[in-house]
Design an enzyme around this catalytic site. Structure first.
Site, PDB file in Angstrom:
ATOM      1  N   LYS A 239     -76.455  40.031  -0.507  1.00 14.31           N
ATOM      2  CA  LYS A 239     -76.718  39.110  -1.638  1.00 14.31           C
ATOM      3  C   LYS A 239     -78.150  39.272  -2.130  1.00 14.31           C
ATOM      4  O   LYS A 239     -79.022  39.772  -1.415  1.00 14.31           O
ATOM      5  CB  LYS A 239     -76.487  37.655  -1.211  1.00 14.31           C
ATOM      6  CG  LYS A 239     -77.312  37.149  -0.001  1.00 14.31           C
ATOM      7  CD  LYS A 239     -78.710  36.696  -0.318  1.00 14.31           C
ATOM      8  CE  LYS A 239     -79.528  36.440   0.929  1.00 14.31           C
ATOM      9  NZ  LYS A 239     -80.973  36.251   0.672  1.00 14.31           N
TER      10      LYS A 239
ATOM     11  N   ASP B 218     -77.323  31.437   5.341  1.00 10.32           N
ATOM     12  CA  ASP B 218     -76.729  32.326   4.334  1.00 10.32           C
ATOM     13  C   ASP B 218     -75.297  32.752   4.674  1.00 10.32           C
ATOM     14  O   ASP B 218     -74.655  33.441   3.881  1.00 10.32           O
ATOM     15  CB  ASP B 218     -77.561  33.620   4.210  1.00 10.32           C
ATOM     16  CG  ASP B 218     -78.923  33.367   3.597  1.00 10.32           C
ATOM     17  OD1 ASP B 218     -79.116  32.294   2.989  1.00 10.32           O
ATOM     18  OD2 ASP B 218     -79.791  34.253   3.731  1.00 10.32           O
TER      19      ASP B 218
HETATM   20  O1  C5P Z   1     -80.407  30.446   8.831  1.00 14.28           O
HETATM   21  P1  C5P Z   1     -81.124  31.729   9.110  1.00 14.28           P
HETATM   22  O2  C5P Z   1     -81.028  32.122  10.549  1.00 14.28           O
HETATM   23  O3  C5P Z   1     -80.776  32.826   8.175  1.00 14.28           O
HETATM   24  O4  C5P Z   1     -82.649  31.413   8.824  1.00 14.28           O
HETATM   25  C1  C5P Z   1     -83.666  32.209   9.352  1.00 14.28           C
HETATM   26  C2  C5P Z   1     -84.969  31.454   9.289  1.00 14.28           C
HETATM   27  O5  C5P Z   1     -85.371  31.294   7.925  1.00 14.28           O
HETATM   28  C3  C5P Z   1     -84.913  30.028   9.844  1.00 14.28           C
HETATM   29  O6  C5P Z   1     -85.108  30.031  11.236  1.00 14.28           O
HETATM   30  C4  C5P Z   1     -86.080  29.386   9.110  1.00 14.28           C
HETATM   31  O7  C5P Z   1     -87.300  29.731   9.707  1.00 14.28           O
HETATM   32  C5  C5P Z   1     -86.022  30.065   7.744  1.00 14.28           C
HETATM   33  N1  C5P Z   1     -85.271  29.246   6.772  1.00 14.28           N
HETATM   34  C6  C5P Z   1     -85.851  28.090   6.290  1.00 14.28           C
HETATM   35  N2  C5P Z   1     -85.168  27.315   5.398  1.00 14.28           N
HETATM   36  C7  C5P Z   1     -83.950  27.671   4.968  1.00 14.28           C
HETATM   37  C8  C5P Z   1     -83.339  28.868   5.421  1.00 14.28           C
HETATM   38  C9  C5P Z   1     -84.043  29.640   6.332  1.00 14.28           C
HETATM   39  O8  C5P Z   1     -86.978  27.746   6.660  1.00 14.28           O
HETATM   40  N3  C5P Z   1     -83.307  26.874   4.122  1.00 14.28           N
END
Ligand code: C5P
Length: 311
Positions: A17, A146
């Protein structure tokens, strides 16, 4: 338990994406930030082939994959997806997941999230666990912000952590040139750097979280399918933080503009650059010119469907 009619293996394809719009709000106690984003799934895919196995194992291959950068244990998001599904449904066995990667690793394009979404769909079919879409979405959201979008695909507005999805109308095709980097960026680190940057610069002081929204002009541009209108409104709050780590990407953005792209932005937390082009022909020209400058460039289009079984 697997019935006698269960398939021996299931092949699922899930897209990477780009965030055509990404506004980041406050950070919460769980470390996640409030987002207002628009995702588009692009024609660069992860393929996951799930084969019945007593244990949980994974292999990863791909044209640009450095094996050292992809974990093969429980840190692998696809393995976690399979295990979370087994736990939620009481499935007693395991699975071997063969991941064929095309989405850049740590590139800001949701490649790991696509693996997780593909693994959920593949294991559900392989094991015959018959999860509802809502339950599948819940498990996806537990795996990462995501992951629900990788299941969903197409075009969607993401709020909350990015995992509350509302489909958006975008019937047209958009052509993009992706400029890839050899080195990935760490998503948590880029979010942290944005917080630090805002503290230093006093940003957000006049911008309470209530104002965090996708501007109507972004949705209008997507609805109209007009790349020039979209080029006026693409935006990424994380760009300033990614450019701190990778100031060289400013040159890539400039090269994209010189090559004839309508707009350029960093994809998600970077470092992949997405150059929006007026047409498929324009995108081929921009890709050629980027390659002549020694950049690694791919032509893709949006929007494409989410994780689905390949016959
Ligand atoms: O959810 P995911 O593992 O992809 O997110 C990776 C990191 O990105 C999270 O641990 C966080 O530090 C950051 N993040 C965030 N806010 C979001 C999505 C991701 O701070 N809405």
């Amino acid at each position: 338990m697997r019935s006698a009619a269960a398939p021996a293996s299931v092949h699922v394809r899930a897209p990477g994406k780009i965030n055509v719009f990404l506004a980041v709000g406050d950070v919460h106690d769980d470390g996640y930030h409030s987002l207002a984003t628009v995702f588009q799934a692009v024609s660069l895919y992860e393929d996951v082939i799930a084969t019945a196995s007593p244990d949980f194992t994974v292999s990863v291959s791909g044209p640009d994959v450095d094996p050292a950068t992809v974990p093969l244990d429980d840190r692998n998001l696809a393995v976690r997806a399979a295990k979370i599904l087994a736990m939620a449904t009481g499935y007693p066995g395991g699975v071997h997941l063969e991941i064929r990667k095309s989405v850049p690793v740590a590139g800001g394009m949701g490649g790991g999230s696509a693996d997780a979404a593909a693994a959920l769909v593949a294991c559900d079919a392989l094991w015959g666990t018959g999860l509802s879409s809502q339950r599948m979405h819940e498990l996806a959201a537990r795996l990462g912000a995501d992951v629900p979008f990788a299941l969903h695909g197409g075009t969607a507005v993401g709020t909350g952590r990015g995992d509350h999805l509302t489909p958006a109308l975008a019937p047209g095709r958009f052509d993009w040139v992706l400029v890839l980097s050899d080195q990935g960026l760490s998503t948590p680190q880029i979010y942290r750097q944005l917080d630090e940057y805002r503290l230093e610069h006093g940003a957000l002081a006049d911008d309470p979280p209530e104002s965090l929204d996708v501007p109507p002009a972004v949705l209008q541009a997507l609805r109209s399918g007009d790349a020039r209108a979209l080029a006026e409104v693409v935006f990424n709050d994380l760009q300033v933080a990614a450019l701190q780590d990778r100031p060289d990407l400013e040159r890539v953005l400039a090269a994209g503009a010189e090559a004839g792209a309508l707009a350029g932005l960093i994809s998600g937390s970077g470092p992949t650059i997405a150059l929006l082009c007026a047409s498929a022909d324009d995108a081929r020209r921009v890709q050629d010119e980027c390659e002549e400058r020694g950049l690694r460039a791919l032509h893709v289009h949006s929007a494409v469907p989410g994780a689905r079984i390949i016959a």
